[in-house]
Motif scaffolding. Structure first.
Motif, short mmCIF file in Angstrom:
data_model
loop_
_atom_site.label_atom_id
_atom_site.label_comp_id
_atom_site.label_asym_id
_atom_site.label_seq_id
_atom_site.Cartn_x
_atom_site.Cartn_y
_atom_site.Cartn_z
N SER A 90 -16.74 16.54 7.31
CA SER A 90 -17.45 16.21 8.56
C SER A 90 -16.57 15.35 9.46
N GLY A 91 -15.84 14.42 8.86
CA GLY A 91 -14.95 13.57 9.67
C GLY A 91 -13.93 14.39 10.43
N ILE A 92 -13.34 15.37 9.75
CA ILE A 92 -12.30 16.17 10.41
C ILE A 92 -12.90 17.05 11.50
N LEU A 93 -14.12 17.54 11.27
CA LEU A 93 -14.77 18.32 12.34
C LEU A 93 -14.95 17.46 13.60
N PHE A 94 -15.41 16.22 13.40
CA PHE A 94 -15.58 15.34 14.56
C PHE A 94 -14.23 14.96 15.18
N PHE A 95 -13.22 14.86 14.33
CA PHE A 95 -11.87 14.57 14.82
C PHE A 95 -11.41 15.69 15.76
N PHE A 96 -11.66 16.94 15.35
CA PHE A 96 -11.29 18.06 16.21
C PHE A 96 -12.09 18.04 17.51
N LEU A 97 -13.39 17.74 17.40
CA LEU A 97 -14.23 17.70 18.60
C LEU A 97 -13.72 16.62 19.55
N GLY A 98 -13.48 15.43 18.99
CA GLY A 98 -12.98 14.32 19.82
C GLY A 98 -11.62 14.65 20.42
N GLY A 99 -10.78 15.32 19.63
CA GLY A 99 -9.45 15.69 20.10
C GLY A 99 -9.51 16.71 21.22
N LEU A 100 -10.46 17.64 21.09
CA LEU A 100 -10.65 18.64 22.14
C LEU A 100 -11.04 17.98 23.45
N LEU A 101 -11.94 16.99 23.35
CA LEU A 101 -12.36 16.26 24.56
C LEU A 101 -11.16 15.53 25.17
N ALA A 102 -10.29 14.99 24.30
CA ALA A 102 -9.10 14.30 24.81
C ALA A 102 -8.22 15.27 25.59
#
Lengths: 539, 139
Positions: free
Chosen positions: A35-47
């Motif tokens: 779950s952490g890595i999924l959110f990491f990708f989501l946050g990274g996409l927003l960046a």
């Protein structure tokens, strides 16, 4: 290692329910990791969306309002859904009991409850995104956050709930370290990652309740009109910042201390040398945790707080540099005359030393009141905390993942690809954020969707390298998961880096469902490379 | 820690009575305007009450000293938070030359605006609400 070596926590027991209701710390850690890595990708996409917008001046990619939502969600997701839960929740959960020789954490059911509380809080954050976002910035400063019509309430409620998950995990880890160590594993024989998790847990249980109180006060003011932060009702908006940063500055150490722990493991193992200054590193962890509680006002130098408190905060802030410097020098001295091998985890650890040091030193700039008045809310601050949070924590997290990947999952990734990605992350990161120091010094304010012509060159440079950074991180993580899908198995008894801590010497890869087939007997300290020879064994 | 402590009923009743008495004190003292000391007195009474509950009802007094350490640590962190925040609120605007922003925080609870105005000794004062925070000038 006996005949039931084929049985490990990944394949025993089987079935979906055995995962959803598992009490095994390793499985819970794996669920946090995914779950952490999924959110990491989501946050990274927003960046990357933000960097696209900033590639050129003007609103040619997204509108101003969307931009406000994007940077708020990027910050909130990265901090509250990825960095804070990810290292203690994922690597901490998987490794802490193994490192102290225990069968599990002290309260396995509470551990599972923490994960579900985290997931429940994350649902509120997801609802926020679907329902149109939130535009206050991740700090939710009053008075705007009590007036904004965006989804302040669901987002803060989500953060409030996730806070409890942090507190319970912290409590669990403290009890585990105190009560579950095997005989003979005294405090000074604990791996430094355990010390780091212990320090982190102390901060989690002492600071996080204040965040919860802050969020409750915010909602009381919004719904009941009780005057706490609104001057019209007899409140004080700066008081919100005191409350918020009393949690959020220690939270910086919740984010960075586990990273320090990872680096303290990677460097001695990959240098095959006893760690230099064990006790200094251990105690500097605790002193950083404590000093972290005294410096929150350095986030508020332009808020209108009294000049007297600015001087006090500025003065105390410099003290953080002492234990941090102790750590950096200890790591460098550990490598001195060691047999340094440039494996993927070590490349990340070396990147960490460079990037975190830059992040830390620019923090000294910002701790000086006079300079901060100029630099506050500019890209200099953005670059500084990214050097600490991404260059520090996330790089260490990636290093830790590569270091313990064969241990946790019994598979080995393609090391050449991993090394190339580590270089890509290092170059991409510096290319993205170093220009932002210059932008900040020249007065480019943060949180704006557009800018004047003079900043074009540096901004487009930053955007270009952010693409390299994004691709490198994506391939690095895919490379890890690919090894898992391709089942590139290592021998269950292998110790590819020659680690000396219990998780390498006394259990199989991936570990047995009950961690150890029999209670491990401690034969040497965690970094006794000067006394014992541990072979690197790899299929 | 090794033995479970049994508290005599008498102790419980004394503590309960003290808590009720202190609740009365909280209500009574709220009608007296002590200026900046209002909050100090209220917090002091509340802290004594919370400590009585923790020490006697929750057995902290006879418990493992580690738990007491945790409790005292939480008080210490709370103390740090309040003390350092007061360094801001008590000195806010003190270097500002503009008298209008000199004392930007309303340090009095709104509650006291509804009471008949008294000085620190409880004597009534006939003054309008604009000068509340300058209590010492009313003697």
């Amino acid at each position: 290692m006996s005949e039931n070596i084929k049985q490990n926590y990944l394949n025993h027991p089987k079935g979906l329910m055995s995962w959803l209701l598992t009490l095994d710390h390793k499985r819970i850690g794996l669920m946090y990791l995914v779950s952490g890595i999924l959110f990491f990708f989501l946050g990274g996409l927003l960046a990357l969306v933000m960097r696209m917008e900033l590639a050129a001046p003007g609103n040619d990619f997204i509108s101003n309002d969307t931009y406000n939502n994007v940077y708020t969600l990027h910050g909130a997701i990265m901090i509250f859904l990825f960095i804070i839960p990810a290292i203690p929740g994922a690597l901490g959960n998987i490794l802490l009991p193994l490192m102290v020789g225990a069968k599990d954490v002290a309260f396995p059911r509470l551990n599972l409850a923490s994960f579900y509380i985290y997931s429940f809080g994350a649902l509120f954050a997801m609802y926020t995104i679907i329902n149109g976002g939130v535009d206050t910035g991740w700090t939710f400063y009053t008075p705007y956050s009590t007036q904004s019509t965006s989804n302040v309430v669901p987002m803060t409620l989500g953060i409030f709930i996730i806070g409890f998950s942090s507190i319970l995990t912290g409590l669990n880890f403290i009890a585990t370290v105190h009560k579950m160590r095997i005989p003979g594993l005294t405090w000074y024989k604990l791996p430094l990652f355990v010390w780091a998790l212990y320090g982190t847990s102390l901060v989690q249980i002492t600071a996080t309740p204040v965040l919860a109180i802050t969020m409750v006060l915010l909602m009381l003011e919004r719904f009941l009109g009780i005057g706490i932060f609104d001057p019209a009702l007899g409140g004080d908006p700066v008081l919100y910042q005191h409350f918020f940063w009393f949690y959020s500055h220690p939270a910086v150490y919740i984010m960075i201390l586990p990273a320090f722990g990872i680096i303290s493991e990677i460097i001695p193992v990959h240098s095959r040398k006893k760690i230099w200054g064990y006790k200094f590193i251990a105690y500097s962890t605790l002193s950083i945790a404590f000093i972290g509680f005294l410096v929150w006002g350095h986030h508020m130098f332009t808020s209108g707080q009294s000049v007297f408190s600015q001087i006090v905060f500025s003065f105390i802030t410099y003290f953080v540099g002492i234990p941090t410097g102790v750590k950096i020098f200890s790591w460098i001295l550990t490598m001195y005359k060691g047999q340094v091998s440039f494996t993927p985890p070590m490349l990340y650890a070396l990147s960490f030393l460079f990037l975190f040091t830059i992040g830390g030193l620019t923090g000294i700039f910002l701790g000086a009141v006079a300079l901060d008045i100029h630099l506050h809310d500019t890209y200099f601050v953005v670059a500084h905390f990214h050097y600490v949070m991404q260059g520090g924590t996330i790089v260490a997290f990636l290093g830790g993942l590569h270091h313990w990947w064969p241990k946790s999952f019994g598979v080995m990734y393609n090391q050449t690809i991993a090394k190339i990605c580590a270089f890509g992350v290092f170059l991409g990161f510096n290319g993205t954020f170093f220009p932002q120091f210059l932008l900040g010094l020249r007065g480019m304010p943060r949180r704006y969707a557009t800018y004047s012509e003079e900043f074009v060159e540096l901004h487009s440079y930053s955007t270009f390298w952010s693409g390299i950074l994004g691709i490198s991180i994506f391939i690095a993580i895919m490379n890890l998961f690919w090894s898992f899908i391709k089942k590139n198995k290592v021998d269950p008894g292998s110790n590819p880096w020659g680690g000396m801590t219990l998780e390498w010497t006394h259990t199989s890869s991936p570990p047995h469902p009950h961690n150890f087939e029999e209670e491990p007997v401690l034969e040497h300290g965690p970094y006794d490379y000067d006394k014992v020879i541990v072979e690197k064994t790899y299929k | 820690m090794s033995e479970h402590h049994i508290t005599p009923l008498r102790t419980y009743l004394i503590i309960a009575a003290s808590l009720l008495f202190l609740s009365g004190v909280t209500v009574w003292v709220s009608y007296i305007d002590l200026g900046p000391l209002n909050i100090v007195v209220a917090m002091l009474v509340a802290t004594i009450k919370a400590s009585l509950v923790a020490f006697f009802f929750m057995h902290l007094l006879w418990d493992d000293k580690k738990n007491l350490t945790m409790f005292l640590m939480s008080l210490m962190f709370f103390g740090i938070f309040v003390t350092i925040t007061l360094l801001d609120t008590e000195f806010r605007g003190d270097l500002d030359l503009n008298p209008e922003v000199k004392d930007p925080i309303n340090k009095r609870a709104v509650f006291y605006d509804t009471l008949p105005l008294t000085d620190t000794h409880g004597h009534p004062v006939d003054e309008h609400s604009d000068n509340h925070h300058e209590d010492k000038d009313h003697h």
